[in-house]
Design a protein around this motif. Sequence first.
Motif, PDB file in Angstrom:
ATOM      1  N   HIS A 187     -70.251  93.913  21.681  1.00 18.77           N
ATOM      2  CA  HIS A 187     -70.134  92.750  20.955  1.00 18.77           C
ATOM      3  C   HIS A 187     -69.414  93.059  19.682  1.00 18.77           C
ATOM      4  O   HIS A 187     -69.845  93.217  18.460  1.00 18.77           O
TER       5      HIS A 187
ATOM      6  N   GLY B 269     -68.873  90.143  16.352  1.00 19.81           N
ATOM      7  CA  GLY B 269     -69.885  90.111  17.186  1.00 19.81           C
ATOM      8  C   GLY B 269     -71.249  90.915  16.460  1.00 19.81           C
ATOM      9  O   GLY B 269     -70.917  91.417  15.287  1.00 19.81           O
TER      10      GLY B 269
ATOM     11  N   ASN C  39     -71.992  87.021  20.294  1.00 18.21           N
ATOM     12  CA  ASN C  39     -70.623  87.489  20.456  1.00 18.21           C
ATOM     13  C   ASN C  39     -69.554  86.328  20.391  1.00 18.21           C
ATOM     14  O   ASN C  39     -69.334  85.769  21.475  1.00 18.21           O
TER      15      ASN C  39
ATOM     16  N   TYR D 182     -66.733  85.320  20.735  1.00 25.56           N
ATOM     17  CA  TYR D 182     -65.465  85.949  21.179  1.00 25.56           C
ATOM     18  C   TYR D 182     -64.104  85.045  20.905  1.00 25.56           C
ATOM     19  O   TYR D 182     -62.878  85.371  20.561  1.00 25.56           O
TER      20      TYR D 182
END
Length: 581
Positions: free
Chosen positions: A252, A270, A354, A356
């Motif tokens: 992460h 993350g 996480n 993203y």
Amino acid sequence: MPDQQSDESTDSSNGRRRIFKGLGGISAAVGLAGCSDSGGDGSDGSDGSDGSDGSDGSDGSDGSDGSDGSDGSDGSDGSDGSDGSDGSDGSDGSDGSDGGDNQTPEVDADAATNWDNYSVTELAVDEAMMSLDVAPDGRVFYITKGALFGAEGNTGTSNINYIYPDSGDMGTALELPVGTFEEDGGQGITFDPNFEENGWVYIFYVPPEGELEDPDNPYMLVSRFTMEGDSIDPESETEILRIPHQREECCHVGGYLEFDSDGNLFITTGDDTNPFQSSGYSPLDGRDGRKNFDARRTAGNTADLRGSILRITPEDDGSYSIPDGNLFTEANGYADEIEQGLAAPEIYVMGCRNPYTISFDEESGNLFLADYGPDAGSWDASRGPVGIVEYREICEAHNAGWPFSRGYNYPYRRYDFESEESGQPYWPQNLTNDSPNNDGMTDLPPVKPADVWYPRSWEGYVDAPDWVDMPTDGERSWSELPAGGAPMAGPRYRYDESFGEGALNPYFDGKQFIMEWGNNYIKCITYTDEGGVEFEDFLPDEEFQSPNDMAVGANGQLFLQTYGPPWAGEEGKIYMIEYEG
């Protein structure tokens, strides 16, 4: 489509289980916690402040263990691709449309949702594409990881490549040495708000070990580079921010970059924690030598930059300042904690797993977040909830809850990994970080529930233990979303009359695009006048392999990036999506 629960329902006959069972089947839960003026925030019922400890011994299931490496290592782990509903057309311009001066042409919903009216052009094929952005002049740029996941060695070369969409011409603007341990590598790219004057490009990457000043203190890096023509000068690098990072365990990284309309830079990070030895539940291992298996040291830590959305204001000299409104500032009463190193003023949203992808909507001024979920396939009475992913529309700094809670503030329980005994749940409105690895504040800000979430398993989601005191005030259920684990945040489309050929129909004005890496779909969210959301498919007949980023082009067309993992027999691709109706 299942029957929808009434937003105004006060019938308590189903009690706290209404959010699970619904009136006609399983539905996607929507908490409306973020920026809506209507609906409750869940804070009155989800915190479990009555102090119940769950000691009744109901067992639940132990869930999946995530040992196959699917969790976050590259976004895999979604499940089926069922489609959701057709949603509303948003043609009334609700939710934020009052800020624009554009004269929107007449909406044609039938034409806009006739998928034969679209062209999908493949522009590029590459390996391990991580994120993309569109420069003000219309060029499309993307950054690669630098090596495939699982590749031998811990170093590689991340390419920042460009594409001219009209001609198809493309090339490499920068070859950047990077560390490639597990998820490490090139991560994010974005352009300075004054790019056309200064040529500045911001890149998030993990430096190779050989370039570290102190190998015992590795870090991730946000740097500014200068572009001239189609080339980025590697000697122009100016370090903006170093973020601590361990290189002993997966996973992460985060690493997405996005500017807001005030020149503030959002940076996602993350939790930098191994999730694979927690049976798919929250990694809370406080034993000696296990700090990298404890997300309380990062995402739950007010002094750590990881597991967060950071917000800074880059200055011309390469330094940065802290904008007003971050979570921990002197104005918010944290002057002593900042001085003592107990709180990091760079944090805008803490408690992410996480995160993203994010996207900023200039018209509303809100940030949209997608946060990956853990692997558990069901509730466990001794541990906590089924794996849940989150979408958040963010208009103010807050604590998102990880690793203490997920979704609508569903709490995890304290867990002793040595004795395998459970303790009290982490009640999100009265939260303390009791980890031996915590070097920040003990008492944490209360948790805001997510706006939209879905589980890894709907069957596992409904099977909650009796000790869970589910919220009812402000509760919402909507048409079914597929189970999964890898959400992606796309842009909120804003139609502009200056757009050229290929722009989407104004039917999509105000709609938020979302993607699912594991389920291979693209959908839209419509924000309703009542403060709710509705979902609909976008290009459902196209076969996009692991979509992981999207941007709106200068002419109003869409650019889609897919990861296309090699084990699926695919490479990553960049597509241009144009409306030709």
